[in-house]
Design an enzyme around this catalytic site. Structure first.
Site, PDB file in Angstrom:
ATOM      1  N   PHE A  62       0.972  -1.271   0.063  1.00 58.18           N
ATOM      2  CA  PHE A  62      -0.156   0.058  -0.044  1.00 58.18           C
ATOM      3  C   PHE A  62       0.937   1.181   0.074  1.00 58.18           C
ATOM      4  O   PHE A  62       2.140   1.303   0.371  1.00 58.18           O
ATOM      5  CB  PHE A  62      -0.943   0.020   0.952  1.00 58.18           C
ATOM      6  N   ALA A  77       4.008  -3.604   9.708  1.00 59.47           N
ATOM      7  CA  ALA A  77       3.687  -4.086   8.249  1.00 59.47           C
ATOM      8  C   ALA A  77       4.624  -3.601   7.083  1.00 59.47           C
ATOM      9  O   ALA A  77       4.687  -4.438   6.111  1.00 59.47           O
ATOM     10  CB  ALA A  77       2.245  -3.244   7.940  1.00 59.47           C
ATOM     11  N   CYS A 134       6.376  -5.959   4.029  1.00 54.43           N
ATOM     12  CA  CYS A 134       6.010  -5.179   2.503  1.00 54.43           C
ATOM     13  C   CYS A 134       4.708  -5.198   2.344  1.00 54.43           C
ATOM     14  O   CYS A 134       4.317  -5.138   1.160  1.00 54.43           O
ATOM     15  CB  CYS A 134       6.822  -6.020   1.415  1.00 54.43           C
ATOM     16  N   LYS A 135       3.957  -5.171   3.388  1.00 49.33           N
ATOM     17  CA  LYS A 135       2.327  -4.974   2.968  1.00 49.33           C
ATOM     18  C   LYS A 135       2.208  -3.680   2.734  1.00 49.33           C
ATOM     19  O   LYS A 135       1.394  -3.154   2.215  1.00 49.33           O
ATOM     20  CB  LYS A 135       1.610  -5.374   4.455  1.00 49.33           C
ATOM     21  N   LEU A 136       3.204  -2.611   3.393  1.00 48.93           N
ATOM     22  CA  LEU A 136       3.039  -1.452   2.985  1.00 48.93           C
ATOM     23  C   LEU A 136       4.523  -0.973   2.382  1.00 48.93           C
ATOM     24  O   LEU A 136       5.321  -1.703   2.751  1.00 48.93           O
ATOM     25  CB  LEU A 136       3.101  -0.333   4.405  1.00 48.93           C
TER      26      LEU A 136
END
Lengths: 294, 294, 294, 294
Positions: free
Chosen positions: B238, B262, B266-268
């Protein structure tokens, strides 16, 4: 009564949304009810204490505190030594700085920056505070209650709710004055000053015993909360109480204690109107203030 | 930059106070920054997910959820089965009732009233919901993703963000549909319905892989938070994230996990703009919505 | 280093499980590390303060407080007026009662029962406390620090950590003595007693300036935490710090402030060993005490 | 009954201190009562569910979970997909690593380290998990409940509570399997596998409808809590319930909802014995396990 789902339209005022919150649930409802209770306190011409713990002044709330006082939404303040000292800091022209909660505190220490969560303050501010307190405390002599010392400080400041309190003889109790930087300076420089909290207690008891409706707005917990509530052990209890806190009841501490529990102690009247809002006061207090203004 | 003590004048609008919060501290600042980030998401024409845990619909937030959707402030929703079921309840004309958190739950059980903290709901509402789900699920047959079932329900309702989503083909993921009263009814009455979450995952991954800025607004934690964030393990992460929660990081659970954490997954994106607001969403979400409207 | 999944066998001792906790995660690890740090404090012959907020004495912790003192695990105590008063209550033979957090507080008020979360205490106890304080305070005259008053009380009691402190000249600071029932009685009956906290500050500063390792164990937050930490502004900072709290950092208050933040103020040395355990102290403190005993 | 101040002597066993906690207050008492209730569940030959949210496996609790299962202290498990995946990770020989909550998450991302509060896990572990799931899911075909998939996995592992569950046909429900890395792999590689939660619901309802005392131990909240409690809407309710959580009731979410509230839903019998312990489960669960062993 049905839950009334909160409607929001373009340009909605704070006072409108807080009003609508009172027919929702959870802490939005609690906030809306707090607004209504505070408004009723005013309508009933109550004498209202506000207790102020937490780092509200460093957090940017000094204009709000001043506003509720100048508008007569509170008649007396009970605040921590920290809030007192940081208000003096701002009044002397030394601002708090927008910092970050994710900081290298060792590096900050090297730079002479002290951190209050995501707020920074520089050593130079504390040096100015020390000079100011030193000069002031050297001028004083005799027995002083904390509210008298606060007035002496307010007398020497401008553009602060401390100076407003002095000019209007509004009692600001500071029951942890000795547990603050001001307390350290009082010990170091106030050789002829004797801090006598029994004088605070006596005035507090007189104020709590007035023949009128009594109200309290509790911001955070700690000594300010206990100091004001406990005085009611020798009086008849509060008629109205609002508590804004992020502490939980289930850990058993006083700061998180419910207002219902306070009824068992008769600190609140059994038929008193009371509500706790579980919310950061930096959000809830300005919203309530805006609600009262309209 | 200096802390800018929040000023409040008569008639102040929500959008003005949220704007001013961004130069204060603690969660007032976090709320103000959340407003700025969400506004930037819009300016950058981002695709925005909103995840919805907690009992937001029973709490009176259905008009707010509908509003952010109708105004295009969010492009997809990930909600719990509970919020889905309670929205159906409201859309069928069965309101939630203003109750009290201090109740005799045994007495409530006798009266056929179920309690959600300080909200009540009557058995009659659940009977209506069961009839509705029974009829609907009997009509369906085949493999359905949760978003397709939500659309099927929306098709049969009016005046609900569910019907709006159906009419506008806005995907509403319900990854805990099976863990709700709707899930029980699906098992009992949807003999020919197969709930296939892999279809949800496939669409979710497609949406997360769009060549545009991606944003997320996380209300509470739980499966909705994890479901949306986790999809980014197979995409690029994201660009913007807002989290409104009352959970704490220091107990180690995902619901309270920071948005910084996060980034390690690497989710963000590592250069994403993210902020967490520690506040009851019943207060914070309506304020942010009002801010975006202006 | 790998997470070492905690093994539990029949008859496991508290000291064993706390030791194993140190290789797990979250607050179990924090508790295990707290044990190791406290043990190192002892090994390094540190001077150790323990600050005590929250209603630890009503909660059944008086034997633990006494034990850590008698075993030399702490060398000085900083406690709230409430903990002081309730210890006097127990020492006078008036026990706290196992109550319930779900109570009718109006009914309790009628019965003369005061509630502290799930602990009850009867009016008769407070009457005994008042008689005791009245007699004691009438006998005293002159300037007293809080630790001297605590000693005067301890001198008149048996089977209490207060009497043990008196007999062994262990300083117990009570910086909120005036904000307690004892404080009210001091005002009412201690006509010739002046409570002089500057004497407390002077001794505290002397103790903080000793040429040895300095340690602190912080139970809860409030004034006791601030009182002990702040003294280090005029000394070199603590070498070791353990904090047991259920407050969160992200609301910005001092009680929840991290020990890292304290380093920016130089209240802790930059190379100090410090850990915060987010746990109800009624669980964590007895476990740590048992760990130290072995 | 009087508060019985907890006594701690050298070499005290965990079971002894937990027993003594039951006559103190706050969460120490709650923990002690939880021990007594769990013990009574065993004595009454109850069927006991344990729900497991939060990152308990990464946190070092896998031996405890295995122990309570092997000792028959629980008869069925309801766990999150995350706990399932991380248990597989450990069983495959890839350990979690003792990390720090104060980390540079961007740097961790670069190093291929994912953070779970103060626990680290390396990319290599996830690669091994993917290979394992890929091979396993390719072998499977047909409709599977989550507990059947858990058994299929357990069949292929050793030294894990998953393999123990397979060997002893202990149902482990994983109602968020699809919302986990395993769920992503199931979508990618399990082309012939249909995850059918209705089969889970059917078995769960059968288990909840047994003609014996029913008990539940709730670790954290989320879907596992709701999944198990909700099934009782179609059965008679639990006779015993223990909840270990750090969520608060006053924010209105299900995870923090009291067990009293569950009675209004008839998820608990009105005369059920229930207690909530507000404590990090990494501390409370091992202590309760040790208590039951003695």
């Amino acid at each position: 009564m049905k839950i009334n789902h909160v409607k929001v339209e373009k340009g909605i005022r704070v006072s409108e949304i807080v009003e609508r919150f009172s027919e929702t649930a959870f802490n939005a409802r609690r906030l809306g009810i707090a607004g209504k209770i505070w408004k009723e306190m005013m309508k009933e011409d109550s004498f209202i204490f506000m207790t102020l713990a937490g780092a509200m002044i460093p957090a940017g709330m000094r204009e709000v505190v001043r506003g509720v006082m100048e508008n007569g939404f509170v008649n007396s303040l009970v605040l921590t030594g920290a809030n007192f000292v940081h208000e003096v800091c701002e009044a002397l022209g030394y601002s708090h700085i927008i910092g970050s909660a994710i900081s290298d505190d060792v590096e900050l220490a090297d730079k002479g920056i002290s951190r209050i969560y995501d707020v920074f303050i520089e050593t130079s501010a504390f040096e100015a505070i020390e000079r100011f307190f030193m000069e002031t405390f050297k001028e004083l002599s005799g027995n002083y209650s904390s509210f008298e010392i606060v007035w002496e400080i307010g007398k020497r400041l401008e553009n602060s709710f401390l100076s407003f309190a002095y000019e209007n003889k509004i009692p600001i109790f500071c029951p942890t004055l000795h547990d603050s930087i001001a307390g350290l300076h009082l010990m170091l420089y106030g050789k002829n000053v004797f801090l006598d909290y029994s004088k605070d207690l006596k005035l507090l008891l007189d104020l709590c015993s007035q023949k009128k409706k009594m109200g309290i707005v509790i911001i955070g917990g700690g000594v300010p909360k206990n100091f004001a509530l406990q005085a009611m052990l020798l009086a008849e209890g509060f008629d109205y109480a609002i508590q804004i806190t992020t502490d939980s009841p289930h850990y058993g501490g006083l700061s998180g204690a419910t207002l219902e529990e306070a009824k068992s102690w008769c600190k609140l009247k059994i038929d008193s109107k009371a509500v706790t809002v579980y919310c950061d006061a930096t959000i809830a207090l300005p919203l309530l203030y805006a609600y009262l203004l309209d």
